[in-house]
Design a protein around this motif. Structure first.
Motif, short mmCIF file in Angstrom:
data_model
loop_
_atom_site.label_atom_id
_atom_site.label_comp_id
_atom_site.label_asym_id
_atom_site.label_seq_id
_atom_site.Cartn_x
_atom_site.Cartn_y
_atom_site.Cartn_z
N THR A 1 25.26 41.25 47.13
CA THR A 1 24.13 42.10 46.78
C THR A 1 23.28 42.31 48.03
OG1 THR A 1 22.66 40.25 46.24
CG2 THR A 1 24.05 41.11 44.45
N GLU A 2 22.32 43.20 47.93
CA GLU A 2 21.40 43.41 49.05
C GLU A 2 20.67 42.13 49.41
OE1 GLU A 2 18.78 46.75 48.62
OE2 GLU A 2 20.42 48.06 48.00
N GLY A 3 20.46 41.27 48.41
CA GLY A 3 19.80 39.99 48.63
C GLY A 3 20.73 38.90 49.14
N GLY A 4 22.01 39.22 49.31
CA GLY A 4 22.96 38.26 49.86
C GLY A 4 23.71 37.43 48.84
N PHE A 5 23.51 37.71 47.55
CA PHE A 5 24.24 36.95 46.53
C PHE A 5 25.70 37.36 46.49
CE2 PHE A 5 19.84 36.86 44.98
CZ PHE A 5 19.67 35.49 44.81
N ARG A 6 26.57 36.37 46.35
CA ARG A 6 28.00 36.63 46.29
C ARG A 6 28.34 37.40 45.02
NH1 ARG A 6 26.83 31.58 48.12
NH2 ARG A 6 28.06 30.74 49.82
N LEU A 7 29.28 38.34 45.14
CA LEU A 7 29.79 39.08 43.99
C LEU A 7 31.30 38.98 43.99
CD1 LEU A 7 27.54 42.27 44.08
CD2 LEU A 7 27.35 40.32 42.51
N TYR A 8 31.86 38.55 42.87
CA TYR A 8 33.29 38.31 42.75
C TYR A 8 33.93 39.28 41.76
CZ TYR A 8 32.12 33.90 45.01
OH TYR A 8 31.67 32.95 45.89
N SER A 9 35.14 39.69 42.08
CA SER A 9 35.92 40.59 41.22
C SER A 9 36.86 39.78 40.34
CB SER A 9 36.74 41.55 42.09
OG SER A 9 37.74 40.81 42.78
N GLU A 10 37.54 40.48 39.45
CA GLU A 10 38.57 39.83 38.62
C GLU A 10 39.66 39.22 39.50
OE1 GLU A 10 38.77 39.15 35.37
OE2 GLU A 10 36.79 40.03 35.06
N ALA A 11 40.02 39.91 40.58
CA ALA A 11 41.05 39.38 41.49
C ALA A 11 40.57 38.07 42.13
CB ALA A 11 41.40 40.41 42.55
N ASP A 12 39.29 38.01 42.46
CA ASP A 12 38.73 36.78 43.04
C ASP A 12 38.80 35.64 42.02
OD1 ASP A 12 38.02 38.26 45.34
OD2 ASP A 12 36.02 38.70 44.53
N VAL A 13 38.45 35.96 40.78
CA VAL A 13 38.49 34.96 39.71
C VAL A 13 39.93 34.46 39.52
CG1 VAL A 13 38.14 34.57 37.23
CG2 VAL A 13 36.41 35.82 38.56
N ALA A 14 40.88 35.37 39.57
CA ALA A 14 42.29 34.98 39.42
C ALA A 14 42.70 34.03 40.55
CB ALA A 14 43.18 36.23 39.41
N ARG A 15 42.20 34.26 41.76
CA ARG A 15 42.50 33.35 42.88
C ARG A 15 41.93 31.96 42.60
NH1 ARG A 15 44.30 35.65 47.76
NH2 ARG A 15 43.28 34.08 49.03
N PHE A 16 40.68 31.91 42.09
CA PHE A 16 40.08 30.62 41.74
C PHE A 16 40.90 29.91 40.67
CE2 PHE A 16 35.88 32.26 43.39
CZ PHE A 16 35.72 31.29 44.36
N GLU A 17 41.42 30.67 39.72
CA GLU A 17 42.21 30.05 38.65
C GLU A 17 43.51 29.45 39.20
OE1 GLU A 17 42.32 33.33 35.89
OE2 GLU A 17 40.51 32.62 34.88
N VAL A 18 44.13 30.11 40.17
CA VAL A 18 45.33 29.55 40.80
C VAL A 18 44.96 28.25 41.53
CG1 VAL A 18 47.04 29.90 42.64
CG2 VAL A 18 46.53 31.76 41.03
#
Length: 130
Positions: free
Chosen positions: A39-56
């Motif tokens: 975000t403009e404030g620097g908060f991380r934003l994750y996509s579904e693909a990112d979530v899938a990587r975390f699940e692996v």
């Protein structure tokens, strides 16, 4: 909760997949998952693909895979999905990961059997002394 296709903040991801914020940051610091954007404030934003990587990653962790192995598998899965690289070579390496996972699961089952046997022995001794 974020709908499909929407970006999620780190807290939403943590809640969804059952990892702590610290763990998510650790995997990010080690290059396993990079937020899709911020975000403009620097908060991380994750996509579904990112979530899938975390699940692996979450599924590899209890099997004792190293960070390097996790990174290799994540890259391999990405390359297969994107149809980049030598498909036969990628599939051969994926087969190796599968075999390693199966072997590690078997080892964990053996450890669990030993632990259950020990717990049973203690239960028997406890019952004998009551």
């Amino acid at each position: 909760m974020a709908g499909r296709g929407e970006l999620m903040q780190i807290g939403q991801v943590a809640e969804r997949i059952g990892l702590s914020l610290r763990t998510i940051r650790f995997y990010e610091e080690n290059g396993l998952v990079v937020p899709t954007s911020r975000t403009e404030g620097g908060f991380r934003l994750y996509s579904e693909a990112d979530v899938a990587r975390f699940e692996v990653i979450k599924r590899m962790k209890p099997l004792g895979f190293s960070l390097e192995e996790m990174q290799e598998l994540l890259t391999l899965l990405h390359d297969l999905e994107q149809a980049t690289g030598d498909r036969a070579q990628l599939l051969a390496r994926l087969q190796e990961f599968h075999e390693a996972a199966v072997a590690r699961v078997a080892a964990l089952r053996e450890q669990l059997a030993v632990a259950e046997g020990f717990a049973g022995t203690l239960a028997d001794r406890l019952a004998a002394h009551r």
